[in-house]
Design a protein around this motif. Sequence first.
Motif, PDB file in Angstrom:
ATOM      1  N   GLY A 158       0.817  -1.212   0.000  1.00  0.00           N
ATOM      2  CA  GLY A 158       0.000   0.000   0.000  1.00  0.00           C
ATOM      3  C   GLY A 158       0.844   1.251   0.000  1.00  0.00           C
ATOM      4  N   TYR A 159       1.853   1.258  -0.862  1.00  0.00           N
ATOM      5  CA  TYR A 159       2.827   2.351  -0.878  1.00  0.00           C
ATOM      6  C   TYR A 159       2.201   3.635  -1.437  1.00  0.00           C
ATOM      7  CZ  TYR A 159       7.088   4.909  -2.101  1.00  0.00           C
ATOM      8  OH  TYR A 159       8.073   5.849  -2.220  1.00  0.00           O
ATOM      9  N   GLY A 160       2.322   4.718  -0.704  1.00  0.00           N
ATOM     10  CA  GLY A 160       1.876   6.022  -1.182  1.00  0.00           C
ATOM     11  C   GLY A 160       0.369   6.119  -1.350  1.00  0.00           C
ATOM     12  N   GLU A 161      -0.051   7.148  -2.075  1.00  0.00           N
ATOM     13  CA  GLU A 161      -1.471   7.348  -2.340  1.00  0.00           C
ATOM     14  C   GLU A 161      -1.954   6.355  -3.400  1.00  0.00           C
ATOM     15  OE1 GLU A 161      -3.532   9.340  -0.709  1.00  0.00           O
ATOM     16  OE2 GLU A 161      -1.837   9.869   0.585  1.00  0.00           O
ATOM     17  N   PRO A 162      -3.175   5.817  -3.247  1.00  0.00           N
ATOM     18  CA  PRO A 162      -3.669   4.832  -4.217  1.00  0.00           C
ATOM     19  C   PRO A 162      -3.582   5.292  -5.661  1.00  0.00           C
ATOM     20  CG  PRO A 162      -5.105   4.893  -2.297  1.00  0.00           C
ATOM     21  CD  PRO A 162      -4.125   6.013  -2.130  1.00  0.00           C
ATOM     22  N   ALA A 163      -3.871   6.562  -5.912  1.00  0.00           N
ATOM     23  CA  ALA A 163      -3.890   7.063  -7.286  1.00  0.00           C
ATOM     24  C   ALA A 163      -2.524   7.015  -7.953  1.00  0.00           C
ATOM     25  CB  ALA A 163      -4.432   8.492  -7.309  1.00  0.00           C
ATOM     26  N   GLY A 164      -1.457   6.984  -7.164  1.00  0.00           N
ATOM     27  CA  GLY A 164      -0.124   7.004  -7.742  1.00  0.00           C
ATOM     28  C   GLY A 164       0.566   5.658  -7.785  1.00  0.00           C
ATOM     29  N   ARG A 165      -0.088   4.610  -7.299  1.00  0.00           N
ATOM     30  CA  ARG A 165       0.591   3.318  -7.183  1.00  0.00           C
ATOM     31  C   ARG A 165       0.902   2.674  -8.526  1.00  0.00           C
ATOM     32  NH1 ARG A 165      -3.156   1.523  -2.091  1.00  0.00           N
ATOM     33  NH2 ARG A 165      -2.129   2.935  -0.600  1.00  0.00           N
ATOM     34  N   GLU A 168       3.906   4.330  -9.995  1.00  0.00           N
ATOM     35  CA  GLU A 168       5.108   3.975  -9.228  1.00  0.00           C
ATOM     36  C   GLU A 168       5.554   2.549  -9.552  1.00  0.00           C
ATOM     37  OE1 GLU A 168       8.294   4.161  -6.433  1.00  0.00           O
ATOM     38  OE2 GLU A 168       7.133   5.687  -7.518  1.00  0.00           O
TER      39      GLU A 168
END
Length: 256
Positions: A158-165, A168
């Motif tokens: 669950g790294y970072g904000e969901p929209a940016g996964r 990434e």
Amino acid sequence: MTSSPAHRAATLRALHHPGDPLVLPNVWDAGSARAVVQAGFPAIATASAAVSQSLGYADGEGTPVGEMLAAVARITRAVEVPVTADLERGYRLSPAELVQRLLDAGAVGLNLEDSDPYDGNLVDPGAQAELLAGVRAAAEAAGVPIVINARTDVFLRGYGEPAGRLDEAIRRARRYLAAGADCVYPIMLADPADLRTFVEAVAAPVNVLAHPAAPAPAELAALGVARISYGPALYAATYAHTAELLTSVAAGDRLA
């Protein structure tokens, strides 16, 4: 095994066909490996969680590296097909030692993940790329083109904000491929549209974990996936079935 390590590695690499994926029901010991081969599968993959639990340890590099590699060696001795081993993040071995011990165990492929098994945090992608490049260089020096499956844990952790996964995961995957990986593994990525975007963006073999939220194997093939893994699911199902049988035995029933 009768074939050379280099031949087995080439065979394993050739089994990765986007759109016609290599299916790997991951194993944990020699018996499960033989069962997978007898069912007609052309290669064997271990699952670190399954091997660890079968040996009485926790996943996350909880198994001493010698015991993990000894388990891999028992598996490779039991079958005549290529074996790829889930070695988490390499047990803090140098790339040269990691490759040599992998080959000594008879395996010709490995999974390496980009989160720290000790704290669960994602490692810097540059550091992971350096590890992968070191493993590739060590394999070349050994004369065996081992198959490197580079796992990214962006979705798992669950790294970072969901929209940016997704972006990434793509960024990391491209960097890992450039460093020498053969296949990339965005574990827990399951949305069909996102999977298609990922596959098209990396333009290389992609491994997907088969689990209840993921598309069915036929749909994964249509999305261009090249490899499907089952992780510790087979071990978990076997353990659960064994527990049911033991309950019946304890109740005085006969085994069918």
